[in-house]
Every structure is written in C-alpha cells, then in structure tokens.
Write a protein that holds these residues in place. Structure first.
Motif, PDB file in Angstrom:
ATOM      1  N   ALA A  29       2.420   7.022  55.462  1.00  0.00           N
ATOM      2  CA  ALA A  29       2.602   8.042  56.496  1.00  0.00           C
ATOM      3  C   ALA A  29       1.305   8.245  57.258  1.00  0.00           C
ATOM      4  O   ALA A  29       0.225   8.222  56.672  1.00  0.00           O
ATOM      5  CB  ALA A  29       3.031   9.360  55.856  1.00  0.00           C
ATOM      6  N   GLN A  30       1.418   8.415  58.554  1.00  0.00           N
ATOM      7  CA  GLN A  30       0.233   8.800  59.324  1.00  0.00           C
ATOM      8  C   GLN A  30       0.437  10.194  59.892  1.00  0.00           C
ATOM      9  O   GLN A  30       0.040  11.174  59.293  1.00  0.00           O
ATOM     10  CB  GLN A  30      -0.063   7.750  60.390  1.00  0.00           C
ATOM     11  N   CYS A  31       1.124  10.299  61.024  1.00  0.00           N
ATOM     12  CA  CYS A  31       1.370  11.656  61.516  1.00  0.00           C
ATOM     13  C   CYS A  31       2.412  12.354  60.645  1.00  0.00           C
ATOM     14  O   CYS A  31       2.445  13.565  60.555  1.00  0.00           O
ATOM     15  CB  CYS A  31       1.823  11.633  62.971  1.00  0.00           C
ATOM     16  N   GLY A  32       3.290  11.566  60.030  1.00  0.00           N
ATOM     17  CA  GLY A  32       4.254  12.125  59.085  1.00  0.00           C
ATOM     18  C   GLY A  32       5.564  12.604  59.676  1.00  0.00           C
ATOM     19  O   GLY A  32       6.448  13.019  58.939  1.00  0.00           O
ATOM     20  N   PHE A  33       5.707  12.521  60.965  1.00  0.00           N
ATOM     21  CA  PHE A  33       6.921  13.069  61.571  1.00  0.00           C
ATOM     22  C   PHE A  33       8.174  12.293  61.163  1.00  0.00           C
ATOM     23  O   PHE A  33       9.228  12.866  60.931  1.00  0.00           O
ATOM     24  CB  PHE A  33       6.805  13.083  63.102  1.00  0.00           C
ATOM     25  N   CYS A  34       8.030  10.989  61.041  1.00  0.00           N
ATOM     26  CA  CYS A  34       9.188  10.158  60.694  1.00  0.00           C
ATOM     27  C   CYS A  34       9.422  10.134  59.193  1.00  0.00           C
ATOM     28  O   CYS A  34      10.455   9.662  58.733  1.00  0.00           O
ATOM     29  CB  CYS A  34       8.964   8.723  61.161  1.00  0.00           C
ATOM     30  N   CYS A  73       9.232   4.574  63.626  1.00  0.00           N
ATOM     31  CA  CYS A  73       7.921   5.138  63.328  1.00  0.00           C
ATOM     32  C   CYS A  73       6.963   4.674  64.410  1.00  0.00           C
ATOM     33  O   CYS A  73       6.884   3.492  64.693  1.00  0.00           O
ATOM     34  CB  CYS A  73       7.427   4.659  61.965  1.00  0.00           C
ATOM     35  N   ARG A  74       6.296   5.611  65.044  1.00  0.00           N
ATOM     36  CA  ARG A  74       5.376   5.233  66.114  1.00  0.00           C
ATOM     37  C   ARG A  74       3.962   5.003  65.618  1.00  0.00           C
ATOM     38  O   ARG A  74       3.082   4.695  66.386  1.00  0.00           O
ATOM     39  CB  ARG A  74       5.339   6.299  67.215  1.00  0.00           C
ATOM     40  N   CYS A  75       3.698   5.229  64.326  1.00  0.00           N
ATOM     41  CA  CYS A  75       2.328   5.150  63.844  1.00  0.00           C
ATOM     42  C   CYS A  75       2.044   3.948  62.957  1.00  0.00           C
ATOM     43  O   CYS A  75       1.154   3.171  63.221  1.00  0.00           O
ATOM     44  CB  CYS A  75       1.967   6.396  63.046  1.00  0.00           C
ATOM     45  N   THR A  76       2.834   3.798  61.886  1.00  0.00           N
ATOM     46  CA  THR A  76       2.380   2.915  60.807  1.00  0.00           C
ATOM     47  C   THR A  76       2.562   1.433  61.055  1.00  0.00           C
ATOM     48  O   THR A  76       1.925   0.625  60.408  1.00  0.00           O
ATOM     49  CB  THR A  76       3.159   3.218  59.508  1.00  0.00           C
TER      50      THR A  76
END
Ligand code: FES
Ligand code: FES
Lengths: 155, 300
Positions: A97-102, A134-137
């Motif tokens: 997880a990065q921002c964690g929203f997903c 997921c837009r981050c990982t």
C-alpha cells in the motif's frame, strides 16, 4: 420511502434503513463502515469492494436493498481480537500500500482469492484482481502479498 | 449516436422498493405502474443508468429475487437459465465450462470483473439493452431465446431479434424476462468469446462471440458471429457469417470474414475508441476468435 434491510455486517445482525435508490456503498459508509471507499460510482475502480455471502462485489453498483438478508464483510470485519487478518499482514510486510485508498478493496478481493482459490497461479491472481485499480503501487507488491499469503497457507 | 445528456444524480429517485413474491405479482405490478416501474436484480445497470440520468421516470423498483428464477437446468432439448441467475454462476455451470459448443458463455463470464459477475444477473445483462455488455452477443451465437412473461401470457423471442435500438428492447412495459433458453446441439462444434478492453474493470471496447460447426469434410457447415460495442445494439454479423459458410477453417477464411465484419458494422466513437479503431479491432478479433475456434475443433 425508507426500507428496512436486515443484514449481517461483520458478524453483527443489524437493521439498516436505506432509500430505494441508495447503493450499498453509501449505506455502509453512512453506517460507519468507512473502509468502503468511494472511488467512482459505476464499477470502475474496485475501491468499494466488500464480500457479500463470501463473494466480492462492487458495493457501489448494487442497490442497498440487494444486500437484504445477506452476510456482508467489510475491511473492518477482518481483524479478530486485535489481531490482523493474515492477508492484512502480508499486505503490510510486502509494502503493498502507498496512499492506501485502493487497499481496502484489494484486501477484500485478496481475502476471497486466498480462501477460495488457494491454488491460483500468479496469472490467476492477477486476473482475479483485475477489477481493482491502484494508481500508486504498480500492482507488483500487491500480487506478491497475495501470493505470500497463499504460499504460507494463511487463511 | 444520440447525444447523451448527463443529468444530475438527483433525477433517479424511485420512491418504493417492492419485493415481489410471485411471477404473477411482478406482472400485475408492471401492469399497474407501466413505465414508472423497473424490474431489478442486483440493480447494477439500473443504478448506473440512474446515475447517468437515464431513468428519471422510474418510481418503483420491483425485486424479482424471491420468485424462483435462479437456476441452470439442462432438460430435453434446452439449457434453461433463470433470469435471476448471476453471470458468474451461469459461467461456472459445467455445461458451459466444459462443452466446447457452449464455452463462449464461460469465457464471457470470466471476462467480467469478479465483483460484477457475482452480482449481475443474466436478465439484467440482456434487458438493459446496452450495446456494450457481453452476454447478448454470446447468446446470439448460441441461437438463444428468451421467455417473456406479461399480462397476456408468455411469449418467446430470439435474443437476435430482441433489440429495437440503443437501450430499447421489444419488450412491452408489462413484460419481464423469466428464462433464457439455449438449444442443445450436437455435432462437431465449438464457440469462443474474445474482447478488447481498456482496463479489466471496464466494459469491452469491442467484444465478439463466434460459434462454428464443421461438416464431415472439415468445412464450415454452420456458424454464428455476433458482436457488442459496434453499433446501437448487440448484433449478428450475417455478411461475415456468409463468407465463412462452406469455407475451410484456415487463415484466408478468417481474413475474409474479418474484412466482411469490419465492413458491415456501424461503430460509434466514444472515449474508448474511434470508429476506425473499432473496425481494426473487429478485423483482429474475428481472426483471433476463428483461430481459437479452429484450435478447439482440432483443425490444423
Ligand atoms: S466506487 Fe465502486 S467500483 Fe469504484
Ligand atoms: S495505494 Fe494508492 S491507489 Fe493503490
């Protein structure tokens, strides 16, 4: 006109009131289950994924009334007695997880995969996670987390 | 393409959610409320169309889950699928999973995100008349028909002739879909589903289903090709089918069918693809689908 809906949420039998046009996600969020994220409104992101009778669904897509009589599990329902669910742990260990929203959505699908498709290959895991964005990982670590939970035979 | 006006969310405000207890009750409610009523399964398409502002007139939602339409049954000449059956359960039935003739159903069901397949009903997929969903073309290639129950009784329509126009079926306001029937066939046949998507959670940019039966000499005896997202409704591709009948299953035939297919469609342009790109995808998917059918049929 409000309708009474009887469902089991995270192990508790409850009666929730919903408008006929309300979707399950909005009902859950206003009832305090805010792990159920609002990413879109139309089944495009998976952030709202919950388990309904053990199977993942987009809670934004189904009407709240659809869940009447069903057993719903949200992310809040995974940890038991202050102990994280194994899939939550491997998500942490692998840095999935990065921002964690997903993350809540991903964890709910992953939970289903680990429990119901313990022999899934990496390709099958990727396919099963296909309905979540997921837009981050970049997904690699998420897939690693699911594989790790599977390999360790964690349920 | 008509211009689609996205209206504010507030327009979708049904005031009652009614749990019907029998098919007869569904029909009488539909008769009573007419255009103001909609039958719901999980409510996926209803909710999405509501959000997009398509359903301001809908005031009553009629839940048909309790009327006993959740089944897949193989009986006599038919595979019968109740309207409330989820796409996921339908695709998991062994007849669709294991028998090449009907496998396009399982392949299409697998292309749904899990989270949709677990809730979306087959009736919703058909009756929404959205040209981009996967199941109508699949059913067309299997010569499926639907049973519609209304106040003047039951009638049967082939899926192939169910659609009138974009979002419009030939169903009367007091009718609802109770069952999908797929004829059992034998012979040397196989079917496939292929699609291109932008991302897995999205609707297909273009989807295609094909079924082919061979004669004893290895030539195409009978075939069906149908597509989604290439016109105002899901549709068969009669010209492409014509080029294939009597032909050998080989690369040239696939290319010819692909060319015919790209010519006869009338795709629209939207955020997923331009007209031209949809034609390119159609050529490509036709070849890919027929190649995979040939593989299943053991054609070298
Ligand atoms: S909020 Fe449900 S899929 Fe995006
Ligand atoms: S961690 Fe940010 S969207 Fe997935």
């Amino acid at each position: 006109m409000n309708t009474d809906l009887e469902m089991t949420v995270n192990g508790f039998k409850t009666i929730l009131k919903a408008e006929p046009y309300e979707n399950l996600r909005d009902l859950l969020r206003k009832s305090g289950y805010t792990s159920v994220k609002k990413g879109c409104d139309v089944g495009g992101c998976g952030a709202c994924t919950v388990l309904a009778n053990d199977k993942p669904v987009y809670s934004c897509c189904v009407l709240a009334a659809w869940a009447d009589g069903k057993t719903i599990v949200t992310l809040e329902g995974l940890a038991k007695d202050g102990k994280l669910d194994p899939i939550q742990r491997t998500f942490m260990e692998k840095g999935a997880a990065q921002c964690g929203f997903c993350t809540p959505g991903f964890i709910m699908v992953s939970k289903y995969v680990v429990e119901h498709k313990p022999n899934a290959t990496e390709a099958e895991v990727r396919k099963a996670l296909g309905g979540n964005l997921c837009r981050c990982t970049g997904y690699v670590k998420i897939v690693e987390a699911v594989m790790a939970a599977k390999e360790q035979g964690l349920k | 393409m008509p211009r689609v006006y996205v209206k504010p969310y507030s327009e979708f405000r049904p005031d009652e959610y009614i749990r019907a207890k029998s098919k007869e009750e569904v029909v009488s409610l539909l008769k009573q409320y007419g255009e103001a009523a909609r039958v719901v399964g999980a409510g996926i398409t209803i909710h999405e169309m509501g959000v997009l502002g398509f359903l301001p007139q809908v005031k009553k939602l009629i839940d048909v889950r309790a009327v006993g339409l959740d089944y897949v049954a193989v009986t006599g000449k038919w595979i019968k699928v109740g309207g409330s059956t989820t796409v996921g359960n339908m695709g998991d039935h062994e007849i669709f999973r294991n028998q090449p003739i009907y496998q396009t159903v399982s392949e299409a069901a697998d292309s749904f995100p899990l989270q949709v397949a677990n809730a979306a009903t087959i009736a919703g997929n058909i009756c929404s008349a959205v040209p981009i969903v996967s199941m109508p073309p699949v059913l067309m290639t299997l010569d499926a028909q639907v049973v519609l129950l209304g106040s003047s009784g039951e009638r049967i329509l082939p899926v192939d002739s169910l659609y009138e126009d974009y979002l419009i079926t030939k169903m009367k306001p007091d009718e609802f879909l109770t069952e999908v029937q797929i004829p059992l066939r034998d012979g040397k046949g196989a079917s496939v589903y292929v699609a291109e998507k932008t991302v897995a959670a999205d609707y297909p940019t273009v989807s295609l289903s094909a079924s082919v039966f061979l004669d004893d000499g290895g030539k195409v005896k009978d075939c069906r090709i149908a597509m989604g997202s290439v016109g105002r409704t899901a549709r068969r591709l009669p010209e492409a089918e014509k080029t294939l009948r009597g032909a050998k299953m080989e690369a040239q035939s696939y290319a010819r069918a692909g060319e015919a297919a790209a010519k006869e469609i009338d795709p629209s342009a939207d955020l997923r693809a331009s007209h031209e790109y949809r034609r390119i995808l159609t050529r490509y998917l036709t070849k890919k689908a027929l190649g995979r059918v040939a593989e299943k049929l053991g054609v070298k």
